[in-house]
Design an enzyme around this catalytic site. Structure first.
Site, short mmCIF file in Angstrom:
data_model
loop_
_atom_site.label_atom_id
_atom_site.label_comp_id
_atom_site.label_asym_id
_atom_site.label_seq_id
_atom_site.Cartn_x
_atom_site.Cartn_y
_atom_site.Cartn_z
N GLU A 91 -10.10 -17.74 37.92
CA GLU A 91 -9.56 -18.98 37.30
C GLU A 91 -8.52 -19.75 38.36
O GLU A 91 -8.31 -20.49 38.45
CB GLU A 91 -8.59 -18.65 36.26
N CYS A 151 -13.13 -17.26 24.93
CA CYS A 151 -12.15 -16.06 25.58
C CYS A 151 -13.10 -14.85 25.93
O CYS A 151 -13.91 -14.28 25.15
CB CYS A 151 -11.24 -15.63 24.87
N ARG A 168 -11.47 -10.93 25.04
CA ARG A 168 -11.29 -10.44 23.37
C ARG A 168 -11.38 -9.07 23.18
O ARG A 168 -11.05 -8.60 22.23
CB ARG A 168 -12.28 -11.17 22.81
N TRP A 182 -3.50 -12.24 30.56
CA TRP A 182 -3.23 -12.11 32.22
C TRP A 182 -4.40 -12.75 32.70
O TRP A 182 -5.46 -13.15 32.08
CB TRP A 182 -3.19 -10.79 32.50
N1 ARG Z 1 -7.80 -21.21 32.90
C1 ARG Z 1 -6.27 -21.30 32.81
C2 ARG Z 1 -5.49 -21.36 34.12
O1 ARG Z 1 -6.01 -21.05 35.19
C3 ARG Z 1 -5.69 -20.29 31.99
C4 ARG Z 1 -6.19 -19.92 30.69
C5 ARG Z 1 -5.98 -18.61 29.84
N2 ARG Z 1 -6.50 -17.39 30.93
C6 ARG Z 1 -6.07 -16.20 30.66
N3 ARG Z 1 -6.52 -15.61 31.51
N4 ARG Z 1 -5.36 -15.84 29.44
O2 ARG Z 1 -4.31 -21.73 34.25
#
Ligand code: ARG
Length: 367
Positions: free
Chosen positions: A233, A57, A60, A228
């Site tokens: 991602e 993560c 953190r 969030w």
């Molecule tokens: N990588 C995952 C997604 O795109 C989410 C994982 C958790 N990510 C976060 N920013 N808390 O759906």
């Protein structure tokens, strides 16, 4: 085994405020009942330290701000579903996302509670006769399980899956996410009108629901948590991986790029503009999101602060670096303490068995 892990947990400096008698009480409970229960205070501290320990993560820095919804008293799948909606409402917070974990009863000799979806909000993937997929190809199997349980989606590209809950020794059951627990953002680009026309969107809240939480030898097998998104991602993975929504060719077309040769860097240019569009859209919609540069900077501040506190920061380099422009972020140019997946408390991957009560098919899905 349980006693040894419990003892190690109660020796954490974070629990030094507990009276000496607490450890003796835990020992007696283990001896007489074979297990023990965390107090809400111990549970929250355990979850915070698990977050701090988790090597994958990048967020953190915020570990101290975690909120706990203690739903260990839920006994039915309906109650678990209601608690999941409460989690989504409180953590989404109308766009001002907050870090929340909801914890259900831990594993016992009688079995365990499991949420079969990888996240509380996920889009269905519909396998077509020609082998292609409409929606998110990552979720074809869970979509087929939902259908076997009687759920019917519209067949569209962004159908929110029901949350599939399995109580100890019971069949899985599917529950539709209520509209007031769901927040989504349509994706547009400030300079490229063609992007909005692609009809892309994504959900606000990344609520991971299939990982286990290990605290003091107790296994919480259903403990959804969320913070969030980092824009990349969504823009540089979920929407652009070839085995996910695979939209880079469409984005490149909007940009008028020559996609016939790799050397035009059309994929790279499309990745940047799509991730930019995601950040722009979330901001415009009032939904909290962080860009990968800021997230990386925050993470390194956290590594420094933890160093000052005399704690290592076990870290997996490939997970704290963004999927685009990694070398432009400070996380790229250094090494970290070795990831220690044995460190406890921690979040752990757990195999999900997608079993279909209708066809009888059972399939273990590696996470
Ligand atoms: N990588 C995952 C997604 O795109 C989410 C994982 C958790 N990510 C976060 N920013 N808390 O759906």
């Amino acid at each position: 085994m349980l006693w040894r892990e419990a003892e190690a947990f109660y020796r954490l400096p974070e629990l030094s405020h507990l009276p000496k008698a607490r450890l003796a009480e835990v020992r007696r409970a283990i001896e007489t009942d074979g297990s023990y229960q965390h107090t809400p205070d111990e549970l929250l501290i355990g979850a915070k330290v698990a977050w701090r320990n988790h090597a994958r993560c990048i967020g953190r820095m915020h570990w101290r701000s975690l909120r706990l919804l203690d739903f260990r008293h839920c006994r039915t799948a309906e109650e678990v579903a209601q608690a999941c909606w409460e989690h989504l409402r409180q953590s989404t917070n109308k766009g001002q996302l907050r870090s929340v974990i909801t914890i259900f009863a831990p594993r016992t000799a009688q079995g365990e509670i499991r949420i079969l979806n990888p996240q509380l909000i996920r889009y269905a993937g519909y396998r077509q006769a020609d082998g292609t997929v409409i929606g998110d190809p990552l979720h074809v199997e869970i979509t087929e399980l939902a259908q076997a349980l009687g759920w019917n989606g519209t067949g569209g590209a962004f159908d929110v899956l029901p949350v599939i809950i399995q109580m100890p020794g019971d069949h899985p059951r599917a529950f539709d996410v209520p509209a007031d627990a769901l927040l989504e953002v349509p994706i547009s680009h400030p300079e490229l009108p063609g992007i909005a026309e692609l009809g892309l969107k994504w959900h606000a809240n990344p609520a991971v629901s299939n990982m286990g939480l290990e605290i003091g030898g107790i296994s919480y097998t259903a403990a959804p948590f969320s913070g969030w998104y980092v824009g990349s991602e969504i823009g540089a993975r979920n929407l652009s991986d070839t085995y996910r929504y695979d939209v880079l060719p469409d984005v490149a077309a909007c940009m008028g790029l020559d996609t016939r040769h790799d050397r035009t860097l059309w994929k790279d240019r499309a990745l940047v503009e799509l991730t930019y569009a995601v950040l722009h859209s979330y901001r415009q919609a009032g939904v909290l999101i962080v860009d990968h540069h800021s997230a990386a900077r925050q993470f390194l501040n956290h590594v420094d602060a933890e160093g000052q506190a005399g704690r290592p920061v076990p870290t997996q380099w490939s997970w704290v670096n963004p999927p685009l422009s990694a070398s432009a972020t400070p996380t790229y140019h250094r090494t970290y303490d070795a990831p220690d997946f044995g460190l406890r408390p921690n979040f752990v991957s757990q195999d999900t068995v997608l079993s279909c009560p209708v066809t009888g098919a059972v399939r273990a899905v590696e996470q």
